[in-house]
Design an enzyme around this catalytic site. Structure first.
Site, PDB file in Angstrom:
ATOM      1  N   TRP A  85       2.693   2.600  35.330  1.00 23.48           N
ATOM      2  CA  TRP A  85       4.090   2.935  35.604  1.00 23.48           C
ATOM      3  C   TRP A  85       4.869   2.924  34.290  1.00 23.48           C
ATOM      4  CZ3 TRP A  85       7.751  -0.527  34.032  1.00 23.48           C
ATOM      5  CH2 TRP A  85       7.387  -1.877  33.896  1.00 23.48           C
ATOM      6  N   GLU A 100      11.918 -10.756  27.293  1.00 29.29           N
ATOM      7  CA  GLU A 100      10.969  -9.636  27.232  1.00 29.29           C
ATOM      8  C   GLU A 100      11.231  -8.766  26.000  1.00 29.29           C
ATOM      9  OE1 GLU A 100       8.418  -9.137  29.094  1.00 29.29           O
ATOM     10  OE2 GLU A 100       8.744 -10.131  31.013  1.00 29.29           O
ATOM     11  N   GLU A 121       3.416  -4.854  27.750  1.00 30.68           N
ATOM     12  CA  GLU A 121       4.578  -5.740  27.831  1.00 30.68           C
ATOM     13  C   GLU A 121       5.863  -5.032  27.404  1.00 30.68           C
ATOM     14  OE1 GLU A 121       5.106  -9.017  28.608  1.00 30.68           O
ATOM     15  OE2 GLU A 121       3.092  -9.400  29.341  1.00 30.68           O
ATOM     16  N   HIS A 149       8.374  -3.740  29.972  1.00 33.50           N
ATOM     17  CA  HIS A 149       9.187  -4.661  30.766  1.00 33.50           C
ATOM     18  C   HIS A 149      10.624  -4.722  30.243  1.00 33.50           C
ATOM     19  CE1 HIS A 149       5.189  -6.972  31.692  1.00 33.50           C
ATOM     20  NE2 HIS A 149       5.201  -5.732  32.146  1.00 33.50           N
ATOM     21  N   GLU A 161       2.173 -16.715  30.763  1.00 35.16           N
ATOM     22  CA  GLU A 161       2.079 -15.518  31.599  1.00 35.16           C
ATOM     23  C   GLU A 161       2.188 -15.889  33.074  1.00 35.16           C
ATOM     24  OE1 GLU A 161       2.189 -12.516  30.636  1.00 35.16           O
ATOM     25  OE2 GLU A 161       1.110 -12.200  28.768  1.00 35.16           O
ATOM     26  N   THR A 194       5.962 -16.558  33.733  1.00 32.19           N
ATOM     27  CA  THR A 194       6.773 -15.341  33.843  1.00 32.19           C
ATOM     28  C   THR A 194       6.473 -14.603  35.141  1.00 32.19           C
ATOM     29  OG1 THR A 194       5.160 -14.186  32.443  1.00 32.19           O
ATOM     30  CG2 THR A 194       7.139 -15.006  31.369  1.00 32.19           C
ATOM     31  N   ASP A 213       2.035  -7.155  36.340  1.00 34.72           N
ATOM     32  CA  ASP A 213       1.497  -7.081  34.976  1.00 34.72           C
ATOM     33  C   ASP A 213       1.236  -8.477  34.419  1.00 34.72           C
ATOM     34  OD1 ASP A 213       1.619  -4.329  34.926  1.00 34.72           O
ATOM     35  OD2 ASP A 213       3.265  -4.202  33.479  1.00 34.72           O
ATOM     36  N   GLU A 214       2.203  -9.368  34.600  1.00 36.22           N
ATOM     37  CA  GLU A 214       2.071 -10.725  34.058  1.00 36.22           C
ATOM     38  C   GLU A 214       0.877 -11.448  34.686  1.00 36.22           C
ATOM     39  OE1 GLU A 214       3.775 -11.043  31.598  1.00 36.22           O
ATOM     40  OE2 GLU A 214       5.884 -10.532  31.819  1.00 36.22           O
ATOM     41  N   HIS A 233      -2.292 -10.216  33.002  1.00 31.16           N
ATOM     42  CA  HIS A 233      -2.400 -10.755  31.647  1.00 31.16           C
ATOM     43  C   HIS A 233      -2.784 -12.230  31.672  1.00 31.16           C
ATOM     44  CE1 HIS A 233       0.632  -7.394  30.361  1.00 31.16           C
ATOM     45  NE2 HIS A 233      -0.571  -6.928  30.592  1.00 31.16           N
TER      46      HIS A 233
END
Length: 326
Positions: free
Chosen positions: A35, A78, A113, A116, A166, A169, A198-199, A202
């Protein structure tokens, strides 16, 4: 179990490098499949742009003061990505080969990242509720001031920190997504949801790196884990400030707002520690030396001690007027 010279970070990082290359596709996605901020935000090339912005602003008006403050603080955190990338590339005992596993990971992680901050920044700009200049000044301060998270240039401590961070977050963005949905801001909820996803990916990667390190240098990794928890895991925005304030003065007000909302609390800190202890199978690690055993004993007792402290922490009621919010 692969035998490597114990105590040599360089040997262990060399061992980890092919793993990073081989497993990278599990934790990172191809650019063409990811995305992008434009997928969520009003398209300025369309005639419907201004109507979409007005709708976005109507929904944003329902966000509470504390929630908006937390969202801005999360965004600034971020946006300080250049600091984190430069910190990761300075880790000792890792290959600086531009096509090696470590450097490729850092670049790919940074690229994911980076989206974000881009997404959240544009959303806040369009919201009409934010003094963007004051927010941008805080971002510049945070990048300029850097941070001191207690890891030094040690790869074990760095991976332990990033595993924890991570996960933290992920919790924060998920909670903001839930609160936004409750007040009808479906766009913000969806945005924070995909960022949280995503976090989580990761976090799995950094936890996997530490799991592999435990295989060949268990005592040193255990001691590093103990050391990081004794120092306490500080958030990367702990030097957060506004114009006219000293370094770090705004951070406490930001975390107070997060605590009031239940976005990220002392109990969450303990829960993340518990999860890491389970994921890294701390209780089952074998072949520890005396220092490693003492470190394990400390870590196994720590959650109970911290939860007693967390239960005594009172939610701060003192509200603060951020220069970021109009």
């Amino acid at each position: 179990m692969l035998e490597l010279p114990v105590g040599s970070r360089k040997e262990v990082m060399t061992y980890l490098e092919p793993f990073m290359l081989n497993e990278m596709s599990e934790y990172l996605k191809p650019v063409e499949e990811m995305w992008q901020p434009a997928d969520f935000l009003p398209d300025s090339s369309k005639e419907t742009f201004f109507d979409e912005v007005k709708e976005l602003q109507r929904n944003t008006k329902e966000l509470s003061y504390d929630l908006l403050a937390v969202l801005i603080g999360d965004t600034i955190t971020e946006e300080a990505l250049p600091t984190y990338e430069s910190w990761l590339t300075m880790v000792d005992d890792v290959s600086r080969n531009e096509q090696g596993g470590w450097m490729r990971w850092v670049r790919a992680w940074t690229a994911e990242e980076n989206r974000h901050g881009d997404l959240l920044n544009k959303y806040l700009y369009l919201s009409g509720r934010v003094n963007m200049r004051m927010m941008e000044a805080s971002t510049q301060y945070l990048i300029q001031d850097g941070f001191d998270i207690g890891t030094g240039h040690d790869p074990y401590r760095n991976f332990i920190y990033t595993s924890f961070q991570e996960m933290a977050t992920n919790v924060s963005h998920r909670r903001v997504a839930s609160l936004a949905k409750q007040v009808g801001d479906k766009l913000l909820s969806k945005m924070c949801g995909v960022i949280a996803s995503d976090e989580a990916r990761h976090a799995k990667a950094y936890k996997a790196f530490i799991s592999k390190a435990f295989e060949v240098d268990a005592s040193e990794v255990m001691i590093a884990f103990e050391d990081m928890m004794k120092k306490k895991i500080v958030m990367p925005a702990h030097f957060l400030r506004e114009i006219g304030l000293k370094m770090g003065q705004t951070f406490g007000h930001f975390t107070d707002a997060a605590q009031r909302l239940g976005v990220y609390t002392a109990v969450d800190y303990v829960d993340i520690l518990k999860e890491l202890i389970v994921d890294w199978k701390i209780e089952e690690v074998k072949d520890l030396n005396e220092a490693g055993e003492k470190a394990r004993e400390y870590l196994m007792r720590l959650p109970d001690r911290l939860i007693r402290i967390a239960d005594r922490i009172k939610t701060p009621n003192l509200e603060y007027k951020f220069s970021w919010i109009l």
